[in-house]
Design an enzyme around this catalytic site. Structure first.
Site, short mmCIF file in Angstrom:
data_model
loop_
_atom_site.label_atom_id
_atom_site.label_comp_id
_atom_site.label_asym_id
_atom_site.label_seq_id
_atom_site.Cartn_x
_atom_site.Cartn_y
_atom_site.Cartn_z
N VAL A 24 5.21 -0.96 2.86
CA VAL A 24 4.14 -0.88 3.77
C VAL A 24 3.27 -1.92 3.09
CG1 VAL A 24 2.82 0.69 5.12
CG2 VAL A 24 4.39 1.82 4.88
N ASP A 33 10.33 14.73 11.24
CA ASP A 33 10.43 14.48 9.29
C ASP A 33 8.47 14.70 9.46
OD1 ASP A 33 10.53 13.95 6.69
OD2 ASP A 33 10.65 11.79 6.81
N LYS A 74 4.95 -2.45 8.12
CA LYS A 74 6.13 -1.28 7.38
C LYS A 74 7.47 -2.40 7.96
CE LYS A 74 6.81 3.05 8.25
NZ LYS A 74 6.27 3.38 6.78
N GLY A 87 8.47 4.14 0.06
CA GLY A 87 9.21 5.18 -0.15
C GLY A 87 11.25 4.28 0.31
N GLY A 88 11.47 5.87 0.33
CA GLY A 88 13.05 5.18 0.50
C GLY A 88 13.23 4.56 1.81
N MET A 89 12.58 5.02 2.69
CA MET A 89 12.82 4.31 3.76
C MET A 89 12.35 2.76 4.33
SD MET A 89 15.47 5.51 5.47
CE MET A 89 14.86 4.32 7.04
N ALA A 90 11.26 2.33 3.46
CA ALA A 90 10.30 1.46 4.02
C ALA A 90 9.67 1.15 3.55
CB ALA A 90 9.67 1.71 5.02
N ILE A 102 0.77 -0.72 -0.20
CA ILE A 102 0.15 -0.07 0.08
C ILE A 102 0.51 1.44 0.02
CG2 ILE A 102 -2.27 -1.03 0.86
CD1 ILE A 102 -1.07 0.20 3.60
N GLY A 103 2.45 1.35 0.23
CA GLY A 103 2.88 2.30 -0.45
C GLY A 103 4.78 2.09 -0.13
#
Length: 247
Positions: A26, A135, A41, A21-24, A18-19
């Site tokens: 989801v 953040d 996550k 990004g650069g860090m994780a 569902i998502g």
């Protein structure tokens, strides 16, 4: 890690991504024992090789799990399986504020005020517990429009977990340049004021439809925070009442 879809992490059955990004990444997952959906996550595998980061990650996730506030995402668990580290959180309905602002249109002042008030409540509580988010940005703010724009702030602790670990020496920026406070941009120590600054940038974005320091590169955005004043919101959105522009 798309291969996790259809598999199981601990007791959690991975349903869909569902998502990302650069860090994780989801995922939506199902927890049979409690008959509920959760969000998981999952950290990229390369992070598991940095022991300092893993220790900080677990510590910060536990700190986030101790937060109990209606406008902060509830963390249920932090665990690892075969070297894959993950956080289990409540599954939230709605869209991120980033998606809502994605059309480049400003929000009505009353709606922006309603949203920012909830974020401020969440931050006041977290700061009273000794936690700084680090953040604050639209993509970390979930808005449930079916529940009168109920707001939930996500991702407490992840930026702090990176900060000070070996990962920062390989060029990882702790924070998001467009919303980052000047002290973050300069690599200085931060406190609750850095969240308040970033919340101000988010409010500016809501009222104008764009962030005040958007630039073509992350470095240029960081520099803009340090060397430029943002344009007045009333210059960009002439429909704003003067009282709102003064704030």
């Amino acid at each position: 890690m798309a291969e996790l879809v259809g598999k199981t992490l601990g007791q959690y059955q991975i349903v869909e991504e569902i998502g990302r990004g650069g860090m994780a990444i989801v995922y939506k997952a199902f927890q049979p024992s409690l008959n509920r959906y959760v969000a998981i996550k999952v950290l990229p595998e390369q992070y598991s090789f940095d022991q300092q980061f893993v220790e900080r990650f677990v510590r910060e996730a536990r700190g986030a799990a101790a937060l109990h506030h209606p406008n902060i995402v509830t963390v249920y668990d932090v665990a690892q399986q075969d070297g894959t580290y993950f956080i289990v959180m409540e599954y939230l309905e709605g869209r991120t504020l980033g998606h809502i602002l994605g059309q480049g249109q400003p929000l009505p002042p009353a709606r922006a005020a309603h949203i920012v008030h909830q974020i401020a409540d969440a931050l006041e509580y977290a700061h009273s517990q000794g936690l700084v988010h680090r953040d604050i940005k639209p993509s970390n703010i979930m808005v449930d429009e079916s529940q009168n724009d109920r707001v939930v702030l996500m991702d407490f602790g992840l930026a702090r977990a990176i900060e000070g670990s070996g990962l920062t020496r390989t060029g990882v920026i702790v924070g998001t340049p467009e919303y980052m406070s000047p002290e973050q941009a300069q690599g200085e120590a931060v406190d609750q004021r850095t969240d308040i600054y970033s919340l101000g940038v988010v409010l500016y974005h809501m009222l104008t439809g764009r962030s005040p320091f958007a630039r073509s590169t992350p470095h240029a955005a960081l520099l803009a925070h340090l060397t430029h004043d943002p344009p007045s919101v009333s210059e960009i959105n002439r429909a704003l009442p003067r009282s709102v522009a003064m704030v």
